[in-house]
Design an enzyme around this catalytic site. Structure first.
Site, short mmCIF file in Angstrom:
data_model
loop_
_atom_site.label_atom_id
_atom_site.label_comp_id
_atom_site.label_asym_id
_atom_site.label_seq_id
_atom_site.Cartn_x
_atom_site.Cartn_y
_atom_site.Cartn_z
N TRP A 116 0.81 -1.22 0.00
CA TRP A 116 0.00 0.00 0.00
C TRP A 116 0.84 1.27 0.00
O TRP A 116 0.53 2.24 -0.70
CB TRP A 116 -1.00 -0.01 1.17
CG TRP A 116 -2.07 -1.02 0.89
CD1 TRP A 116 -2.26 -2.22 1.50
CD2 TRP A 116 -3.05 -0.94 -0.16
NE1 TRP A 116 -3.30 -2.90 0.91
CE2 TRP A 116 -3.80 -2.15 -0.10
CE3 TRP A 116 -3.36 0.00 -1.13
CZ2 TRP A 116 -4.85 -2.41 -0.99
CZ3 TRP A 116 -4.41 -0.27 -2.02
CH2 TRP A 116 -5.14 -1.46 -1.94
N ASP A 138 -1.09 7.27 6.34
CA ASP A 138 -2.29 6.50 6.01
C ASP A 138 -2.44 5.47 7.11
O ASP A 138 -1.63 4.55 7.23
CB ASP A 138 -2.11 5.83 4.65
CG ASP A 138 -3.25 4.87 4.31
OD1 ASP A 138 -4.17 4.72 5.12
OD2 ASP A 138 -3.21 4.28 3.22
N LYS A 147 -12.07 -1.01 7.72
CA LYS A 147 -11.32 -1.94 8.57
C LYS A 147 -11.93 -1.87 9.98
O LYS A 147 -12.71 -2.70 10.35
CB LYS A 147 -9.84 -1.56 8.63
CG LYS A 147 -9.20 -1.27 7.31
CD LYS A 147 -9.07 -2.46 6.39
CE LYS A 147 -8.24 -2.12 5.17
NZ LYS A 147 -8.38 -3.07 4.08
#
Lengths: 364, 364
Positions: free
Chosen positions: A104, A174, A198
């Protein structure tokens, strides 16, 4: 246990049973309005109250001061990967710097490269994304626009235990996969962003905390919708926000406060869950390989493999037979992965551990 | 009637009762998986099937050929207002042209102006946004990148009865508030986009139909997430899509096909609802003013006023006492507004008409 309890998906993932029950009822009639949550106008007083409460609850869980704006965006982290450099990588500063610690953060860095010049502060690719840089190991230009990193890599199962230290440099993270999973020194960051799917709720909303001083650096002339100041100035209601996702996120913040007792309590539960699973995997010795190296192992996502695609497949079948789901590894790394987000209960982890132990005895 | 039936909100607005019932059940357990729709991974087979079905149902309702890509985006029309010119207003063509027929098309035009050069093809501001241009009245440069308009202006209650004629020029329309409310000659457009929170479902997803030929004009080097080709190439699953909103949208397309019987049937119902309400308002004579002039009146949004803020307020109270909601005019125009989207039933419109008639008798 219900199938929702045994959901180990990396996201969208498990949500607390009490939140699901409230959400189910709200689909037909909100207790406050008698109207479906899906039919509520984003300009209604009810929704303005929800926006207020979502912000207030996040501030109170984190102890976040008014120095920060709290805003709700769309487009997920992937849109932020582009809009963060569009807003903050201005020519008055040296290029932004990116830590590449996994899939990511590599994507974040690649998008920044499409927006303008950027520098790689650290890259874990050569070592297979099994470890993270030591704090202080980063050689960052003090004139950089910002230093960006991803606090938890869901695919490789790597997590920074504490904020990266970069004194004098705006820090942007992030935190999509570990935001609100533990207490956080949020004010050490200039910006934190996290999509919901999440620990926060359903896919479709992204929370951003932004130091108001940083907002002043944004250049003029950008399309309004890509300029972070727009949603901040309009209380996240410039255009129609994802009403439903923000509503569920608000229920989650209530659950964290009232049912769990805050982020320190959440952390204790999450630490215990992760410790139990890692212990069971470690005890299996050579039978199983945990992707991440010891000190950097994530409390949120545990990536592992029985070392053989057939055995991994057999384990997935055994888990499925017990009602478990979401244990497949990401298509980029394969293998297996158990995600232990806030709503995954200790009992669910215990059930997973039992299944793992039995499977290892039978197949190893 | 239930409060959901009497919801005349301009959006997010009413959804069909059967869709709400299915959605409520899916919050706890999807019939297909036994897991909450909010906990389903966007990479699961279940969700890939939903994405496929959503696309297939939209194609079949519209009779849309494979010349068009169908894709699901986030960010609402407001993000599209910026990304349409970013993708298509390339230097190889003359500047894009914009029809300004009300509040929303003015916003689209203003955002295009922040991306680059653009031209105003028609502007209804001087005449108070009470009428639309006659087809053929537009003087468009044949070399323009595209001509953009908004098919239905929700605030002023104006609607184009047929596609704007602009032979040889790529036509792009924001159809957020009347998409799937009637049959549509979709292939006369190069691109159509529509966010969900009117006729398609809950806020959080935007449908785009794009002529694949137009996709080839997109310049390279843009951030992937803003380049329309990205979601097209990844089947709307490049990053986590708004799973829940796309699921409800799919239920809506099933409802349109199976319960309503397609878009021609939907149009007959919508025409009858609008005709009934306009007739009742017309019969009141001077007591009420309808904002839009005769031939351009919208079948979706009826903006009107009793000519006096106190009377409008009194009507809202009377309607509220009967369980009706969402009848306030937009903050930019004030007055009253009844939105008659697909899910608003003829019975609900009848109840509104009765309330209007009684109110007029008492107060005029």
């Amino acid at each position: 246990m219900h199938a929702n309890t045994l959901n180990f998906s990396a996201g969208p993932g498990a949500l607390p049973a009490t939140v699901l029950a409230q959400t189910r009822d709200a689909i037909v009639a909100l207790p406050e309005t008698g109207v479906s949550v899906l039919g509520m106008s984003h300009r209604s007083e009810w929704f303005l109250d929800i926006l207020d409460e979502a912000e207030r609850n996040i501030r109170s869980l984190l102890g976040l001061s008014d120095r920060y704006a709290v805003t709700f965006l769309q487009g997920g982290s992937s849109l932020l990967f582009a809009t963060v450099p569009m807003n903050f990588a201005t020519p008055a500063f040296a290029p932004p710097e990116y830590v590449i610690s996994g899939y990511w953060s590599a994507r974040a860095s690649a998008e920044a490269g499409r927006v303008g010049e950027h520098r790689i502060a650290w890259d874990g690719q050569r070592t297979g994304f099994r470890e993270l840089p030591a704090l202080g190991q980063l050689d960052v230009d003090p004139r950089t626009a910002y230093l960006h990193y991803v606090s938890n890599e869901t695919i490789e199962g790597l997590q920074f235990a504490a904020p990266v230290a970069a004194p004098g440099v705006p820090l942007i993270a992030d935190m999509s996969s570990d935001f609100l999973s533990k207490p956080l020194a949020a004010e050490r960051f200039s910006m934190i962003y996290a999509h919901a799917q999440k620990n926060l709720g359903p896919a479709g909303v992204t929370v951003a905390l932004i130091d108001r001083e940083l907002l002043e650096r944004i250049p003029g002339g950008m399309p309004h919708i890509l300029d972070f100041r727009t949603q901040v100035a309009h209380g996240s209601n410039y255009n129609t926000p994802p009403v439903f996702a923000i509503y569920v996120l608000t229920l989650i913040t209530r659950w964290l406060r009232d049912d769990i007792g805050g982020l320190a309590a959440m952390q204790r539960i999450n630490e215990a869950k992760a410790a139990r699973l890692y212990d069971v995997l470690e005890e299996m010795g050579d039978v199983v390989t945990i992707h991440a190296k010891q000190p950097w192992r994530s409390r949120m996502n545990v990536a592992f493999t029985f070392g053989d695609a057939r055995l991994d497949r057999a384990f997935l079948d055994a888990a499925k037979a017990r009602g478990m789901s979401g244990l497949e590894g990401h298509r980029s790394l394969r293998g297996l992965r158990a995600s232990l987000y806030n709503a995954v209960t200790p009992d669910a982890v215990e059930a997973l551990c039992e299944t793992l132990t039995e499977f290892a005895l039978q197949h190893a």
